[in-house]
Design a protein around this motif. Sequence first.
Motif: not given
Length: 261
Positions: A30-49
Motif C-alpha cells: 500500500e505504501k511506496p518504497l521508503a528507500n533505494y533498492d538495487l535489484f539484480y537478476v542472475w538467472s530465471g525469468s519473470g516480470e517486475v511491475i
Amino acid sequence: MLHCPPTSFILKTAFAKIVCEPGWKWQKREKPLANYDLFYVWSGSGEVILNGTPYPVSKGSCFLFKPGDHTSATHNPQKPLVLTYIHFDVADPVDVVPQSYRILNETVDFEHLLSRYVRLFLVKTFAAEEEAQLILKQLMIYLLREDMEGPVERKGSNQLTEAIHEIANFIRQNPGIVHRVEDLAQRAQLSPRYFSIKFKEMIGTSVQTYMIRTRIERAQHLLMHAGMNVTEVADALGYRDIFFFSRQFKQYTGKSPSEIR
C-alpha cells in the motif's frame, strides 16, 4: 549519486542473494518504497511491475528502485529467479541518479561487486560497512557510466577471461555440486591443465581451493540464516562425512560449524 561520498550511503539490513521459491511473488504494498533498492537478476525469468509499467526480467535485468516507487514481481516457477537485492539510503542531496531499469550485457564485473557486498556481512569482515559503502558507490558509478556512455562491451580477445569468470560464477551458484575439473574445463572449452592454470591466474586461487571456499561460505550463510543444523548443511553441500565437513569448516573460518550456528 555521482558526487556523493561513499560515507553518505546508509546501508540497510535488507540485502541478500537468494533463489526464489516456486511460489514466490513480490506483492505490491500500500505504501511506496521508503528507500533505494538495487535489484539484480542472475538467472530465471519473470516480470517486475514498476509504477504500473511491466518489465520482463531475465539474466542481467537490473533495477534501481527509488523512494516513492510502487513495485511488485512474479516469476516462472519452472525458471525461478536468482536475484540480489540491496536496500540503502543516501544522506546527502542526490543530483545524478542512475536510470531505473536496464539489461546488463556484460555482467562479470557487476556480479563480482554484488557478491563481494553480500559476502562482507555474512562473515562479519573487519570494516565491512566501510568497504560495502565503497562497493555501493562503485555499483552506482557502473550504472551511471552505462547511462552516459552506453553498455560496457568486452572485446573478442577477452573471451577467455569471460569464460573463466563464468565458470567461477557457476561454481559459486552451485556450491552443493561436486564439480570435476575435467567437466569445468570442458564447459570452458579448454584442456583441464590449461583451464586450471588460467583459472588460478585470473581468479587468484586454484580451482579446488575456490570450490571449497565457496562451499564453506555457503555453509556459513545456511548456518546463520536458514535455520539448518550442522548435519543438514553438510548434507546439502555434498559432504558425506560430517566430521570432515567440520574440520574443513574450521580450517577456513577458524571456528567450528556449531560455533557459527
